[in-house]
Design an enzyme around this catalytic site. Sequence first.
Site, PDB file in Angstrom:
ATOM      1  N   ASN A  15       0.838  -1.203   0.000  1.00 57.22           N
ATOM      2  CA  ASN A  15       0.000   0.000   0.000  1.00 57.22           C
ATOM      3  C   ASN A  15       0.868   1.245   0.000  1.00 57.22           C
ATOM      4  O   ASN A  15       2.076   1.192  -0.238  1.00 57.22           O
ATOM      5  CB  ASN A  15      -0.923  -0.024   1.220  1.00 57.22           C
ATOM      6  CG  ASN A  15      -0.147   0.105   2.514  1.00 57.22           C
ATOM      7  OD1 ASN A  15       0.924  -0.487   2.665  1.00 57.22           O
ATOM      8  ND2 ASN A  15      -0.652   0.874   3.457  1.00 57.22           N
TER       9      ASN A  15
ATOM     10  N   CYS B 109       1.926   2.945   2.432  1.00 55.22           N
ATOM     11  CA  CYS B 109       2.854   3.057   3.565  1.00 55.22           C
ATOM     12  C   CYS B 109       3.627   1.782   3.837  1.00 55.22           C
ATOM     13  O   CYS B 109       4.278   1.671   4.867  1.00 55.22           O
ATOM     14  CB  CYS B 109       2.095   3.488   4.815  1.00 55.22           C
ATOM     15  SG  CYS B 109       1.210   5.027   4.601  1.00 55.22           S
TER      16      CYS B 109
ATOM     17  N   GLU C 174       3.053  -1.194   4.857  1.00 56.49           N
ATOM     18  CA  GLU C 174       2.799  -2.151   5.941  1.00 56.49           C
ATOM     19  C   GLU C 174       1.697  -3.145   5.601  1.00 56.49           C
ATOM     20  O   GLU C 174       1.518  -4.135   6.310  1.00 56.49           O
ATOM     21  CB  GLU C 174       2.462  -1.419   7.249  1.00 56.49           C
ATOM     22  CG  GLU C 174       1.006  -1.023   7.429  1.00 56.49           C
ATOM     23  CD  GLU C 174       0.619   0.242   6.679  1.00 56.49           C
ATOM     24  OE1 GLU C 174      -0.477   0.767   6.936  1.00 56.49           O
ATOM     25  OE2 GLU C 174       1.405   0.715   5.836  1.00 56.49           O
TER      26      GLU C 174
END
Length: 838
Positions: A437, A439, A441
């Site tokens: 995604n 970010c 994670e």
Amino acid sequence: MLETVKLVTKRDGSVEPYDEKVVRSRIVNLMSGIDSYYVDVDDLVRVVGEGVREGMSTSMLDELLAETAAYCVTKHPDYGLLAGRLAVTALHKTTTESVLDSFRVLHEHVSQATKRHAPLISEELWDIANKHSAALQQIINYERDFDFEYFGYKTLERSYLLRVHKGRGVMEVVERPQQMFLRVALGIHGEDLERVKETYDYMSQGFFTHATPTLFNAGTPFPQMSSCFLVAMREDSIDGIYDTLKQCAIISKSAGGIGIHMHNIRAAGSYIAGTNGTSNGLVPMLRVWNNTARYVDQGGGKRKGAFAIYLEPWHADIFGFLLLKKNTGKEDQRARDLFYGLWIPDLFMERVESHGTWTLMDPNTAPFLSDCYGQEFTDLYERYEREGRGVRTIQAQELWFLILESQVETGVPFMLYKDACNFKSNQKNLGTIKCSNLCTEIVEYTSRDEVAVCNLASIALPRFVKDGAFDYVALKEVTKVVTRNLNRVIDRNHYPVCEARYSNLRHRPVGIGVQGLADAFALLSLPFAHPEAKKLNRQIFETIYIAAVEASTELAEKDGPYETFKGSPASEGKLQFDLWDEERRIRGMNEDSVHSHCGLWDWDSLKERVVKVGMRNSLLIAPMPTASTSQILGNNECIEPFTSNIYVRRVLSGEFPVVNKHLVKELIRLRLWNDDMRRKIIALNGSVSGIKEIPERIRELYKVVWEIRQKDLIDMAADRGRYIDQSQSLNLFLATPTSSQLTSMHFYSWKKGLKTGMYYLRSQPAADAIKFTLDPKAMKELPKPDKQSKEEVHGSVGRGKRKRVGEKPTANHSNAGAPNLNGPPDTDGDGGCLNCGS
């Protein structure tokens, strides 16, 4: 000479003389628990009095009072708490304490644009408020509003608390923080008031928080509560590309960050049978995506739209891809508003390490490479090489050094390891996972029919430090509450596209993260990389993981396992740490990152239970960036060390000085905290390492991230990684990065088995910002903190284990494309995350 009496204008339009006694009394009434030795009430009243202007409104006076206190926070952190209380009392003057009346204002809202009824809460929430108004009034506790520091409260005020139109374009906040928490709890649990109270109490006392989209939208007419969306490119055609772009635009207008892979888009120069022409490749297409991200924001100035584009390094357009975010070059070859990540197969790392060649491929003539991983990928890729399907062959290190150059200049591309992400995923039975995604994670399966979704929450670790010890039992209890909540969000969520709903209801993944790991270490007097801190790091994440698995299993007993549980590793009794051990055995890797469990919990019986009844959620743990919500709760961000002990943070809601409250308390205890000490720390960019009058133990405890070996950060990421079934947003920090240092870090992360090897590379500007508060002569006399040496940062990384990858000259760039790094990054309220973080 008589002093002129200043008049102030009250909210009802009447005027009265400005009265310092009233101001002083107001401050004194808010001083409970605040250190009056360091917080000088008389001086604060004096400074405010000097700023009062004739005819100033009392609301402006309230603002002046709170801001004046806030800007004294570098003198003592209690000024920040006092400023927060002053701001909250101003809000309480203009809002109602009645839960029912508050919801009525939100329900009866009329749009100034259309003059039509435009309720800001759902009909369900309004009905519950009417039906249970007395019970809800008993649940809410407005005293907890006074626990917010100024920075946290202003973050809430700027973006989270609901507003109504007051005419002439004016929007007025009508929701108190406690009413927001209650709205969120009701939005998740509806009429289940027992669960509503449980969620409200934990959230309002700062034990955990749901992610930003949940705080924004829970209980509203469009409860889009998900943070992360992962999208697959539908197909390599005009229809497929623009259908996918439309899908992303629809998601972006109301949702969190988007990750999308482009592995299957044909390269520049590739033949197009339908037109007998050739493709322009990725770069011109991504400029269209860039403009869409700029255009489609999320309404009301809350958040920008943001897309992370993932590409495997065998793609023939990889060189142009790596230049897209650079600061120089032709504008028609740049797309700087997108974010970029690499989805790296092990084979590429092996070729770089062995000084081998690397063949760039066009997915139009070398298909299916993105559909496989591990040995299957290697076999297919090498078959294509033998068949001469490559576009061109290069030295693998040529591409490697371009990756490093881009990271030094812009902080990206992100580094995610395709084989680790797939091999150690509980969704591996669904198919090959192709991207993360925004970010880094979230690691979930996508297809043309499924948009992966994740709902996030973060646990505030400092709240579990009690009497000098960490309370694992309480952590387990709270984690189970969070797991149940996130599972509930899946069912009550508004999905912007049907493919997202289909995916989320089938696989039911959630993402639980943390904030304040560094704060917890500080409260326990543990330096960040201390052996006991590393042990605590493992135990915290083991506890969170077992609690989440246990809660998910309990939900499965009640509601059944998620639809695609059968065939998953968990269905065979393999949890995340089992997959880590299995991977290391298969790859013949060393066992230096394998640790036994902490001994607190019974894993064997839980695994038997999982096999028997299943789990309600396919994925559970995903430590995300927590820029906004850690600001609200007053914690350090996520899993990171302190970036600085004093700095100014710039966000949408303003510029705010931030001081490490734990350090200040230590220095007060040692009778070392004064203006001179404060100026020294500012002069050293928030470091205390060069201040010899501070005891060595304290200097070690409050090392900033630039002074901590990145090898230790990577080791700790690998330690907790055994209990993280998604991935983690791992930033790496080098003050002045070189190719050698970066190579060492990346290969160490890869060999440790990390899924996310690097989110952002954080570096420091070439020159310090001018410090206007300091005498230049005094600055010259100050010792400088030790800079990270190559050896200090990396220790024995790669020594004796691999051939040294060739050195390139140091790239002389600051991290211009990444956020400001002279302290935590500049943010819009969500840091480097922008959209996805908790």
